[in-house]
Design a protein around this motif. Structure first.
Motif, PDB file in Angstrom:
ATOM      1  N   ASN A  72       0.857  -1.190   0.000  1.00 45.14           N
ATOM      2  CA  ASN A  72       0.000   0.000   0.000  1.00 45.14           C
ATOM      3  C   ASN A  72       0.891   1.238   0.000  1.00 45.14           C
ATOM      4  O   ASN A  72       1.429   1.621   1.029  1.00 45.14           O
ATOM      5  N   LEU A  73       1.051   1.835  -1.168  1.00 40.23           N
ATOM      6  CA  LEU A  73       1.922   2.991  -1.334  1.00 40.23           C
ATOM      7  C   LEU A  73       1.188   4.258  -0.914  1.00 40.23           C
ATOM      8  O   LEU A  73       0.051   4.495  -1.322  1.00 40.23           O
ATOM      9  N   ASN A  74       1.831   5.057  -0.051  1.00 36.88           N
ATOM     10  CA  ASN A  74       1.289   6.371   0.290  1.00 36.88           C
ATOM     11  C   ASN A  74       2.383   7.409   0.057  1.00 36.88           C
ATOM     12  O   ASN A  74       3.450   7.085  -0.450  1.00 36.88           O
ATOM     13  N   ARG A  75       2.156   8.647   0.454  1.00 39.14           N
ATOM     14  CA  ARG A  75       3.128   9.705   0.121  1.00 39.14           C
ATOM     15  C   ARG A  75       4.455   9.555   0.870  1.00 39.14           C
ATOM     16  O   ARG A  75       5.462  10.090   0.444  1.00 39.14           O
ATOM     17  N   ASP A  76       4.477   8.832   1.988  1.00 37.88           N
ATOM     18  CA  ASP A  76       5.697   8.680   2.772  1.00 37.88           C
ATOM     19  C   ASP A  76       6.416   7.351   2.560  1.00 37.88           C
ATOM     20  O   ASP A  76       7.609   7.248   2.815  1.00 37.88           O
ATOM     21  N   ILE A 136       5.648   2.737   2.012  1.00 36.35           N
ATOM     22  CA  ILE A 136       4.829   1.577   1.669  1.00 36.35           C
ATOM     23  C   ILE A 136       4.494   0.821   2.948  1.00 36.35           C
ATOM     24  O   ILE A 136       5.367   0.582   3.785  1.00 36.35           O
TER      25      ILE A 136
END
Length: 147
Positions: free
Chosen positions: A35-39, A41
């Motif tokens: 789950n990739l987010n702005r900060d 995985i």
């Protein structure tokens, strides 16, 4: 048995053995997208669990392949709270390295790295890029902000 039949049956046996030995190694690699987010995985720790013949065990590594990333990331599991996350780009000339059990190898020129990303065989002289890893509840966070 005549010579020709012997050679034919020997070659068939060798090919069957070679093919059979490849099957378990192909099945052992576990790919996830994370789950990739702005900060960074997030990865579920349960992604390291596997069941074989009714028994649970832990995978020693998993590979994150996410279309947002240029190269995959290999996560090695050493213990419940000890993981390493390695960028799978060779430090020598940028080819994608391949996982071979407890080490990674570059198919282009043969550089090898251990499961902590340290060079064990050249021509590479620089370690693989690694990322800080935190364990939070039942998830692993790979911080992509820090180099």
């Amino acid at each position: 048995m005549q010579r020709r039949e012997f050679i034919k049956s020997s070659c068939n046996a060798c090919l069957a053995g070679a093919f059979a030995s490849l099957l378990p190694s192909c099945g052992a690699i576990h790919y996830i997208s994370g789950n990739l987010n702005r900060d960074g995985i997030l990865v579920d720790i349960d992604d390291f669990k596997e069941r074989k013949r009714g028994k649970s065990s832990w995978r020693s590594y998993i590979i994150i392949r996410n279309e947002e990333l240029k190269f995959p990331i290999c996560i090695y599991r050493f213990s419940e709270n000890d993981y390493s996350a390695l960028w799978m780009q060779c430090a020598h000339q940028g080819a994608e390295v391949q996982v071979a059990g407890s080490y990674l190898q570059c198919p282009a020129h043969g550089s090898e790295y251990n499961n902590r990303g340290q060079v064990t065989n050249g021509p590479a002289t620089t370690n693989l890029r690694s990322f800080p890893v935190s364990v939070i509840n039942n998830q692993i966070f790979i911080d992509l902000r820090k180099v």
